[in-house]
Write a protein that holds these residues in place. Sequence first.
Motif, short mmCIF file in Angstrom:
data_model
loop_
_atom_site.label_atom_id
_atom_site.label_comp_id
_atom_site.label_asym_id
_atom_site.label_seq_id
_atom_site.Cartn_x
_atom_site.Cartn_y
_atom_site.Cartn_z
N LEU A 1 0.83 -1.21 0.00
CA LEU A 1 0.00 0.00 0.00
C LEU A 1 0.86 1.26 0.00
N ALA A 2 1.98 1.21 0.74
CA ALA A 2 2.89 2.37 0.77
C ALA A 2 3.47 2.63 -0.62
N GLN A 3 3.67 1.57 -1.42
CA GLN A 3 4.15 1.75 -2.80
C GLN A 3 3.04 2.27 -3.71
N LEU A 4 1.81 1.78 -3.47
CA LEU A 4 0.68 2.20 -4.29
C LEU A 4 0.23 3.62 -3.98
N GLU A 5 0.29 4.00 -2.69
CA GLU A 5 -0.11 5.34 -2.25
C GLU A 5 0.99 5.96 -1.40
N PRO A 6 2.11 6.36 -1.99
CA PRO A 6 3.22 6.91 -1.20
C PRO A 6 2.90 8.23 -0.51
N PHE A 7 1.79 8.83 -0.89
CA PHE A 7 1.38 10.11 -0.31
C PHE A 7 0.49 9.92 0.92
N ASN A 8 0.16 8.67 1.26
CA ASN A 8 -0.74 8.38 2.39
C ASN A 8 0.08 8.01 3.63
N PRO A 9 0.13 8.87 4.65
CA PRO A 9 0.96 8.61 5.84
C PRO A 9 0.50 7.41 6.66
N GLU A 10 -0.80 7.04 6.54
CA GLU A 10 -1.32 5.95 7.37
C GLU A 10 -0.64 4.62 7.04
N HIS A 11 -0.26 4.43 5.79
CA HIS A 11 0.39 3.17 5.42
C HIS A 11 1.75 3.04 6.12
N TYR A 12 2.51 4.13 6.14
CA TYR A 12 3.82 4.12 6.82
C TYR A 12 3.61 3.93 8.34
N TYR A 13 2.59 4.59 8.86
CA TYR A 13 2.31 4.48 10.30
C TYR A 13 1.96 3.04 10.68
N GLN B 1 11.86 4.28 11.74
CA GLN B 1 12.03 4.77 10.37
C GLN B 1 10.67 5.01 9.70
N TYR B 2 9.75 4.08 9.90
CA TYR B 2 8.44 4.22 9.25
C TYR B 2 7.58 5.27 9.94
N PHE B 3 7.70 5.43 11.24
CA PHE B 3 6.99 6.53 11.91
C PHE B 3 7.51 7.87 11.38
N GLN B 4 8.82 7.94 11.17
CA GLN B 4 9.40 9.16 10.63
C GLN B 4 8.92 9.41 9.20
N LYS B 5 8.78 8.34 8.40
CA LYS B 5 8.26 8.50 7.03
C LYS B 5 6.83 9.04 7.06
N ALA B 6 6.02 8.56 8.00
CA ALA B 6 4.66 9.09 8.14
C ALA B 6 4.69 10.58 8.45
N ILE B 7 5.63 10.98 9.31
CA ILE B 7 5.76 12.39 9.67
C ILE B 7 6.26 13.21 8.48
N ASP B 8 7.16 12.63 7.70
CA ASP B 8 7.67 13.34 6.52
C ASP B 8 6.55 13.65 5.53
N VAL B 9 5.58 12.72 5.43
CA VAL B 9 4.44 12.95 4.54
C VAL B 9 3.44 13.90 5.17
N ASP B 10 3.22 13.76 6.48
CA ASP B 10 2.25 14.60 7.19
C ASP B 10 2.84 15.00 8.54
N LYS B 11 3.37 16.22 8.60
CA LYS B 11 4.05 16.66 9.82
C LYS B 11 3.09 16.81 11.00
N SER B 12 1.79 16.81 10.74
CA SER B 12 0.80 16.96 11.82
C SER B 12 0.26 15.61 12.29
N HIS B 13 0.92 14.52 11.91
CA HIS B 13 0.45 13.18 12.29
C HIS B 13 0.79 12.95 13.77
N SER B 14 -0.17 13.22 14.63
CA SER B 14 0.05 13.18 16.08
C SER B 14 0.48 11.81 16.56
N ASN B 15 -0.19 10.76 16.08
CA ASN B 15 0.13 9.41 16.56
C ASN B 15 1.53 8.97 16.17
N ALA B 16 1.98 9.38 14.98
CA ALA B 16 3.35 9.04 14.57
C ALA B 16 4.37 9.76 15.45
N HIS B 17 4.09 11.02 15.77
CA HIS B 17 4.98 11.75 16.69
C HIS B 17 4.99 11.07 18.06
#
Length: 454
Positions: free
Chosen positions: A129-141, A158-174
């Motif tokens: 899913l992360a490959q299919l939708e690289p713009f979706n932070p939930e897959h990395y999370y 690393q993957y929590f950081q990738k989620a943050i890189d896509v969406d800096k406001s991703h509270s759960n990943a932080h």
Amino acid sequence: MIPALIALIIIIGLGLIVFIVIMIRRILGPRRIEQLVELLNQNKTGYVIRYAKRLIGREPRNTAAHYILGKAYCAEENYDMALVEFRTVNNIGIFDHQYCQEIPFRKEVAELYKQFEQTEEALKEYLLLAQLEPFNPEHYYECGLLFEERNNNEAAAQYFQKAIDVDKSHSNAHYKLGYLNYRQKKTIEAKIELELALRHNPENRYAHFFLAKLLQDAHDLSNAIAHFEQAQKSPELKMKATVERGHTAIMMGKYEKAIPELQRALTYSADEGDNDTLYGRYYLAEAYEKIRDIERAVENWEKIYAKKPNFLDVSGKLSQYQELRIDDRVKDYLTSKNDVFMSMCREVVAAMNLEIRETTELANGCQIIAVEAESKWRNARKLPRLIRFYRISDVIKDATVRSIHEEMKKLNVNRGIVFTTSGYSKPAMDFAETRPIDLFDKDKLQEYLNQTTK
């Protein structure tokens, strides 16, 4: 000539029939799937399962039919059969139908794998899913969560950081990144991430809890209390956060405030052997011990001992206070209010044939300056003595004995005596051995107490 013509007509007729059948299937096939979807939307799952099975019987590789059948099983909470159908869809691997698209399917099958605790399979789906939708932070999370579940914290971070890189406001990943740093004792990095988690979502109760733990460790206790209060609003954290609030109140010396907090925490417990319950009772016993309500402290230590005899120093605490069951004088010494306690100390000094000159209240004890009583040698100089009484659970360390020796020199007292119900560390005994200081343990104290007025 005529037979040949008849044969040609038959061949053409058969071909036409085959063509018509194919066209009917093409026209009616999608319609049948649409009808299944309509039935599923109407929650008529029984019909969906029956008709989908018939369709699959005729078209075994119809991925849309398998997918809808799997969704119908999910609606009926028959997750085992649902997973069988979803696996079939995955094995066929054709996603060219409007009612069987790859991304929605992979999200659903990944959740089903998680439900069956098939972490490896779920991780494969989220990586796809992360490959299919690289713009979706939930897959990395989700990948981060699954790597964390497999104890691969480095990959998880690393993957929590990738989620943050896509969406800096991703509270759960932080929060998760902060939590991993907290576990690795990276306090500065942990604090930054937990504060970011709360900046983007002030309702993130887990971020409140672990930020409170960091503040507690840093002795920023007032702010820790405030964050534990926020964490208490989570049903999952309610007991744990309440226990920690009580513990923090003890650290602040607010024992009377800690006691009702910890009592309330214990009302949330459904298992006396649960770790949070054991810690709640332990802190409650500590608070009672601090206010000299030793009987209630012992009551809670005993409940802990019944569930887990080797929990922290509970067995030592029970051993230390065993006199409460056999000697009322020791019990009074340990549990009485300060005025009664100091009166008992003065009685002990009198039993030592000493005259009291000065009495001073101390934290968890008292200090008395006394001199030898009158003797037949009237002109003999009366030598002053400094006598300390303690009623604490910890052993007396050498630092305490050294401070007593300094106090003796300051007051020009040439002999010191220390009473305690706990004991003395070896360095303390070694120090006193070469100084004019007598260290009396609970047995000696009990001996003098029994000589006083009862």
